[in-house]
Motif scaffolding. Structure first.
Motif, PDB file in Angstrom:
ATOM      1  N   LEU A 200       3.978  -9.199  -5.514  1.00 19.22           N
ATOM      2  CA  LEU A 200       4.214 -10.601  -5.146  1.00 19.22           C
ATOM      3  C   LEU A 200       2.981 -11.443  -5.443  1.00 19.22           C
ATOM      4  CD1 LEU A 200       6.107 -10.257  -1.727  1.00 19.22           C
ATOM      5  CD2 LEU A 200       7.018 -11.249  -3.828  1.00 19.22           C
ATOM      6  N   ALA A 201       1.810 -10.925  -5.083  1.00 25.14           N
ATOM      7  CA  ALA A 201       0.575 -11.674  -5.309  1.00 25.14           C
ATOM      8  C   ALA A 201       0.350 -11.876  -6.806  1.00 25.14           C
ATOM      9  CB  ALA A 201      -0.612 -10.946  -4.684  1.00 25.14           C
ATOM     10  N   GLY A 202       0.585 -10.828  -7.582  1.00 28.49           N
ATOM     11  CA  GLY A 202       0.419 -10.943  -9.027  1.00 28.49           C
ATOM     12  C   GLY A 202       1.362 -11.966  -9.613  1.00 28.49           C
ATOM     13  N   TYR A 203       2.585 -12.007  -9.073  1.00 31.32           N
ATOM     14  CA  TYR A 203       3.554 -12.983  -9.578  1.00 31.32           C
ATOM     15  C   TYR A 203       3.119 -14.402  -9.245  1.00 31.32           C
ATOM     16  CZ  TYR A 203       7.895 -15.111 -10.991  1.00 31.32           C
ATOM     17  OH  TYR A 203       8.811 -15.894 -11.637  1.00 31.32           O
ATOM     18  N   ALA A 204       2.643 -14.589  -8.001  1.00 30.41           N
ATOM     19  CA  ALA A 204       2.163 -15.916  -7.604  1.00 30.41           C
ATOM     20  C   ALA A 204       1.034 -16.364  -8.528  1.00 30.41           C
ATOM     21  CB  ALA A 204       1.685 -15.886  -6.157  1.00 30.41           C
ATOM     22  N   LEU A 205       0.105 -15.458  -8.809  1.00 32.80           N
ATOM     23  CA  LEU A 205      -1.045 -15.820  -9.643  1.00 32.80           C
ATOM     24  C   LEU A 205      -0.645 -16.052 -11.100  1.00 32.80           C
ATOM     25  CD1 LEU A 205      -3.794 -13.423  -8.235  1.00 32.80           C
ATOM     26  CD2 LEU A 205      -3.494 -15.850  -7.787  1.00 32.80           C
ATOM     27  N   ALA A 206       0.493 -15.485 -11.510  1.00 27.63           N
ATOM     28  CA  ALA A 206       0.893 -15.643 -12.905  1.00 27.63           C
ATOM     29  C   ALA A 206       1.803 -16.858 -13.100  1.00 27.63           C
ATOM     30  CB  ALA A 206       1.599 -14.380 -13.387  1.00 27.63           C
TER      31      ALA A 206
ATOM     32  N   MET B  35      -5.407   0.468   2.780  1.00 27.53           N
ATOM     33  CA  MET B  35      -5.217   0.919   1.402  1.00 27.53           C
ATOM     34  C   MET B  35      -4.123   0.154   0.655  1.00 27.53           C
ATOM     35  SD  MET B  35      -6.323   4.743   1.367  1.00 27.53           S
ATOM     36  CE  MET B  35      -4.790   5.468   0.873  1.00 27.53           C
ATOM     37  N   ILE B  36      -3.403  -0.749   1.348  1.00 26.30           N
ATOM     38  CA  ILE B  36      -2.244  -1.385   0.701  1.00 26.30           C
ATOM     39  C   ILE B  36      -2.666  -2.332  -0.411  1.00 26.30           C
ATOM     40  CG2 ILE B  36      -0.243  -2.881   1.050  1.00 26.30           C
ATOM     41  CD1 ILE B  36      -0.248  -1.893   3.992  1.00 26.30           C
ATOM     42  N   VAL B  37      -3.568  -3.257  -0.066  1.00 23.09           N
ATOM     43  CA  VAL B  37      -3.916  -4.288  -1.036  1.00 23.09           C
ATOM     44  C   VAL B  37      -4.916  -3.705  -2.033  1.00 23.09           C
ATOM     45  CG1 VAL B  37      -5.897  -5.369   0.113  1.00 23.09           C
ATOM     46  CG2 VAL B  37      -4.328  -6.757  -1.238  1.00 23.09           C
ATOM     47  N   ASN B  38      -4.728  -4.046  -3.322  1.00 23.06           N
ATOM     48  CA  ASN B  38      -5.578  -3.475  -4.358  1.00 23.06           C
ATOM     49  C   ASN B  38      -5.808  -4.526  -5.444  1.00 23.06           C
ATOM     50  OD1 ASN B  38      -6.429  -2.159  -6.744  1.00 23.06           O
ATOM     51  ND2 ASN B  38      -5.650  -0.218  -5.976  1.00 23.06           N
ATOM     52  N   PRO B  39      -7.011  -5.112  -5.487  1.00 27.19           N
ATOM     53  CA  PRO B  39      -7.274  -6.191  -6.448  1.00 27.19           C
ATOM     54  C   PRO B  39      -6.959  -5.773  -7.882  1.00 27.19           C
ATOM     55  CG  PRO B  39      -9.135  -5.911  -4.957  1.00 27.19           C
ATOM     56  CD  PRO B  39      -8.186  -4.811  -4.658  1.00 27.19           C
TER      57      PRO B  39
ATOM     58  N   LEU C   2       5.685 -21.925  -1.680  1.00 26.36           N
ATOM     59  CA  LEU C   2       6.184 -20.721  -2.321  1.00 26.36           C
ATOM     60  C   LEU C   2       5.013 -19.814  -2.739  1.00 26.36           C
ATOM     61  CD1 LEU C   2       8.810 -19.440  -3.263  1.00 26.36           C
ATOM     62  CD2 LEU C   2       8.488 -20.547  -5.468  1.00 26.36           C
ATOM     63  N   GLY C   3       3.978 -20.444  -3.303  1.00 30.79           N
ATOM     64  CA  GLY C   3       2.794 -19.691  -3.718  1.00 30.79           C
ATOM     65  C   GLY C   3       2.210 -18.919  -2.553  1.00 30.79           C
ATOM     66  N   MET C   4       2.114 -19.616  -1.407  1.00 29.34           N
ATOM     67  CA  MET C   4       1.554 -18.940  -0.238  1.00 29.34           C
ATOM     68  C   MET C   4       2.476 -17.845   0.295  1.00 29.34           C
ATOM     69  SD  MET C   4      -1.407 -19.206   0.683  1.00 29.34           S
ATOM     70  CE  MET C   4      -2.371 -19.653  -0.723  1.00 29.34           C
ATOM     71  N   ALA C   5       3.795 -18.066   0.156  1.00 22.54           N
ATOM     72  CA  ALA C   5       4.728 -17.033   0.610  1.00 22.54           C
ATOM     73  C   ALA C   5       4.540 -15.752  -0.204  1.00 22.54           C
ATOM     74  CB  ALA C   5       6.166 -17.519   0.485  1.00 22.54           C
ATOM     75  N   PHE C   6       4.300 -15.940  -1.527  1.00 20.50           N
ATOM     76  CA  PHE C   6       4.120 -14.777  -2.400  1.00 20.50           C
ATOM     77  C   PHE C   6       2.720 -14.182  -2.254  1.00 20.50           C
ATOM     78  CE2 PHE C   6       7.511 -14.159  -5.744  1.00 20.50           C
ATOM     79  CZ  PHE C   6       8.477 -14.908  -5.084  1.00 20.50           C
ATOM     80  N   PHE C   7       1.721 -15.068  -2.214  1.00 16.78           N
ATOM     81  CA  PHE C   7       0.329 -14.601  -2.217  1.00 16.78           C
ATOM     82  C   PHE C   7      -0.150 -14.274  -0.795  1.00 16.78           C
ATOM     83  CE2 PHE C   7      -4.341 -15.546  -2.983  1.00 16.78           C
ATOM     84  CZ  PHE C   7      -4.553 -14.399  -3.718  1.00 16.78           C
ATOM     85  N   GLY C   8       0.542 -14.848   0.209  1.00 14.55           N
ATOM     86  CA  GLY C   8       0.108 -14.712   1.593  1.00 14.55           C
ATOM     87  C   GLY C   8      -0.152 -13.296   2.102  1.00 14.55           C
TER      88      GLY C   8
ATOM     89  N   ALA D 187      -0.811 -10.531   0.590  1.00 16.34           N
ATOM     90  CA  ALA D 187      -2.003  -9.960  -0.032  1.00 16.34           C
ATOM     91  C   ALA D 187      -3.251 -10.652   0.496  1.00 16.34           C
ATOM     92  CB  ALA D 187      -1.927 -10.099  -1.553  1.00 16.34           C
ATOM     93  N   LEU D 188      -3.166 -11.974   0.680  1.00 12.86           N
ATOM     94  CA  LEU D 188      -4.336 -12.726   1.131  1.00 12.86           C
ATOM     95  C   LEU D 188      -4.773 -12.268   2.528  1.00 12.86           C
ATOM     96  CD1 LEU D 188      -6.362 -14.876   0.520  1.00 12.86           C
ATOM     97  CD2 LEU D 188      -4.781 -16.590   1.384  1.00 12.86           C
ATOM     98  N   VAL D 189      -3.795 -12.072   3.417  1.00 11.71           N
ATOM     99  CA  VAL D 189      -4.128 -11.611   4.767  1.00 11.71           C
ATOM    100  C   VAL D 189      -4.847 -10.259   4.699  1.00 11.71           C
ATOM    101  CG1 VAL D 189      -3.151 -10.780   6.942  1.00 11.71           C
ATOM    102  CG2 VAL D 189      -2.243 -12.857   5.879  1.00 11.71           C
ATOM    103  N   LEU D 190      -4.283  -9.333   3.927  1.00 11.12           N
ATOM    104  CA  LEU D 190      -4.891  -8.005   3.841  1.00 11.12           C
ATOM    105  C   LEU D 190      -6.250  -8.054   3.144  1.00 11.12           C
ATOM    106  CD1 LEU D 190      -1.716  -5.909   3.026  1.00 11.12           C
ATOM    107  CD2 LEU D 190      -3.124  -5.738   5.074  1.00 11.12           C
ATOM    108  N   LEU D 191      -6.346  -8.896   2.104  1.00 12.53           N
ATOM    109  CA  LEU D 191      -7.639  -9.039   1.422  1.00 12.53           C
ATOM    110  C   LEU D 191      -8.688  -9.559   2.397  1.00 12.53           C
ATOM    111  CD1 LEU D 191      -6.715 -10.695  -2.007  1.00 12.53           C
ATOM    112  CD2 LEU D 191      -7.731  -8.455  -1.700  1.00 12.53           C
ATOM    113  N   THR D 192      -8.274 -10.523   3.224  1.00 15.59           N
ATOM    114  CA  THR D 192      -9.225 -11.101   4.173  1.00 15.59           C
ATOM    115  C   THR D 192      -9.674 -10.067   5.194  1.00 15.59           C
ATOM    116  OG1 THR D 192      -8.018 -13.161   3.919  1.00 15.59           O
ATOM    117  CG2 THR D 192      -9.582 -13.038   5.741  1.00 15.59           C
TER     118      THR D 192
END
Lengths: 301, 283
Positions: free
Chosen positions: B98-104, B153-157, A10-16, A18-23
């Motif tokens: 979504l990423a913020g929620y995962a991290l929280a 531009m989508i992802v923004n730390p 689930l974590g990867m589904a949510f964070f995934g 963003a992670l791809v784009l960050l990478t």
């Protein structure tokens, strides 16, 4: 066990996403910049790329144009930082005291913040033009017409002052927030001791605002370090490279001349400067917060 | 109660500030007043007080504005930028939210490490990697496309971190109740989490809009076709045209600023709070 597994999925589904784009758009570009900075990568002829070690780093510090763009950036910083920080603090102190039309003053000095860099640059090209409104106003005061952005001597200070004009309202709002957060009891106590206005400013306002001053000082410095759009729109870096900044140099070397290797080296040097400033900022402000914390603790004891 | 001396002081202070603010705003006043004039009138008025006063309201009052809106692609550039901003707001909220929620809230391997990475990424100046972005987008054949402009531009730390901080304070039991209700986590996020966090969603939207609207460097690199230009780049191409008069130039830059003024007046509270809280949080 089962729960843990589903959570990591689930974590990867949510964070995934963003992670791809960050990478792709942050990690890989950062690594590539670092790797390319040690090569002579020329994007129009990538086959001829060699690893050159620290050669680029030695070369750019012997390159006159890089040194000029570096010192121009330093000049921008030296003009903008004191003018903008002190100007913002002065305005905030005045506006904090005034009770008539307070809201108007807050908005008035904030107006240029709302305008974009391109808009402000275009407007001030007209203001600074040889027969423009500023020269007309100066003429009425008996001052001869100035060349402003059309002379190698005046272009940099002209753009720097315009940049101060645009930015000062932003830091003013930050300082106003800080001033309003000061405990009024401190001033009341000082008044009981018959402290003068200057004493109150020196012993209460300044120490209370100190962490905020550090913050503003460094953010303005970093902002001035990143200067590019204003000279790009107004002078093209000229006359005779007098307004050519570090970021402008990185931009042209990389995207116009396609010399990715050299551009990456410059970018790394630039990033090091900015990151040092950021680290200094976080150390200085964290230090203050801890001290405050300790003070509070000792007071509670 | 104010003493008489304090009252006089207040009036003097207000007068000083008023004069100061008029000097400070003279470029803006001049811009507004002269955006309604022809070039002959602008030059003629230059040496008089009329330089700061709009002309009398007559048939040609809005001439500069009308010619900008009808004779140039300016409206198109404005519409483009609004479209890019809307897409980036939606994608940015989904991806960063979504990423913020995962991290929280979701326990997954190395979560705390990722929080630290996201925090550290904020100190990297974007100018450092803009050359590589340009190279990547060029190699992907995406130069001069909307996708090429939007993708990096989508992802923004910063926004990920902002979302995380807000989501941290959400109650856990609602999430568990939703699980029992067989509500899928993704559905739960969009129907419960986001609506519960309207403030941060609004803040991120406003700052994304302002960022897209005012950005200059990245769109100037990606876009070459005049059909796709953003308002800031379009403004530059219009004012660089030799046939554009000074009055029209002033009208264009006024027009580009209007949407930002609307946003600021609608969301001034959030924006000022954002500005002062970044200051006090980090200071």
């Amino acid at each position: 066990m089962k729960r843990k597994k589903s959570n990591s999925l689930l974590g990867m589904a949510f964070f995934g996403p963003a992670l791809v784009l960050l990478t792709v758009f942050l990690f890989i570009p950062m690594i590539l910049t670092l790797v390319f900075s040690f090569t002579d990568f020329f994007a129009l002829n990538p086959g001829l790329t060699h690893f050159v070690g620290f050669e680029n780093y030695i070369n750019i510090f012997q390159d006159e144009l890089f040194l000029q763009s570096f010192f121009n950036t330093v000049k921008f910083v030296l003009i903008i930082v004191p003018c903008q920080s002190l100007g913002a603090l002065g305005l905030a102190l005045l506006i904090n005291r005034v009770t008539i039309c307070k809201k108007y003053f807050k908005v008035a000095f904030f107006v240029p913040v709302v305008m974009s860099l391109a808009v402000v640059s275009t407007l001030w090209m007209q203001i600074y033009s040889p027969e423009g409104i500023l020269n007309t106003l100066l003429g009425n005061l008996g001052i001869a017409a100035q060349p402003f952005i059309h002379s190698a001597k005046q272009a940099l200070p002209s753009i720097a002052l315009m940049s101060v004009w645009q930015g000062v309202g932003y830091q003013m709002i930050i300082f106003l927030g800080g001033l309003q957060a000061i405990n009024p009891a401190l001033y009341e106590a000082a008044e009981m001791d018959h402290a003068s206005g200057w004493q109150k400013f020196k012993d209460i306002t300044l120490p209370e605002l100190k962490p905020l001053c550090v913050f503003v000082f460094i953010t303005v410095t970093i902002g001035a370090f990143r200067m590019i759009v204003q000279p790009m729109v107004m002078t093209g870096g000229g006359p005779s490279h007098s307004t050519y900044t570090m970021v402008y140099n990185i931009y042209e070397t990389g995207t116009v001349n396609w010399e990715i290797g050299i551009a990456s080296t410059m970018a790394i040097v630039f990033a090091i400067f900015v990151m040092i400033l950021t680290v200094i900022q976080s150390i200085l402000t964290r230090d203050k917060e801890e001290k405050k914390h300790v003070n509070k603790k000792t007071k509670n004891l | 109660m104010l003493t008489k001396r304090q009252k006089t002081f207040n009036y003097i202070l207000a007068a000083v500030l008023l004069v100061l603010s008029l000097f400070f705003l003279f470029p803006v006043i001049w811009m507004l007043a002269n955006s309604f004039k022809g070039d002959a009138a602008i030059t003629a008025d230059m040496n008089t007080v009329s330089a700061f006063i709009p002309p009398a309201l007559n048939g040609s009052f809005f001439e500069n504005y009308v010619s900008i809106l009808t004779n140039t692609s300016f409206l198109r550039y404005m519409a483009n930028t609004l479209f890019y901003a809307a897409v980036l707001i939606v994608l940015g909220i989904v991806v960063n939210g979504l990423a913020g929620y995962a991290l929280a809230k979701i326990k997954f391997p190395f979560r705390e490490r990722w929080v630290l990475v996201i925090l550290l990424l904020q100190i990297v100046p974007m100018e450092t990697i803009i050359t590589i972005h340009f190279l990547m987008i060029a190699k992907m054949g995406l130069l001069n496309t909307i996708v090429g402009y939007i993708l990096p531009m989508i992802v923004n730390p910063f926004n990920i971190f902002l979302f995380r901080q807000v989501f941290l304070s959400l109650p856990d039991d609602v999430y568990e109740a939703a699980q029992l209700d067989f509500c899928s986590p993704i559905k739960y996020f969009f129907t419960m989490v986001l609506p519960m966090s309207k403030t941060v969603v609004a803040t991120v939207s406003v700052f994304t809009f302002l960022g897209v609207w005012n950005d200059y460097l990245w769109p100037s690199l990606v876009f070459t076709s005049s059909d796709l230009l953003t308002a800031q780049i379009g403004l530059n191409s219009i004012t660089a045209n030799e046939n554009t008069t000074m009055g029209q130039t002033l009208a264009v830059i006024t027009l580009v600023t209007i949407p930002v003024i609307i946003i600021y007046s609608l969301f001034s509270k959030q924006i000022v709070e954002g500005v002062t809280s970044t200051g006090s949080k980090e200071g």
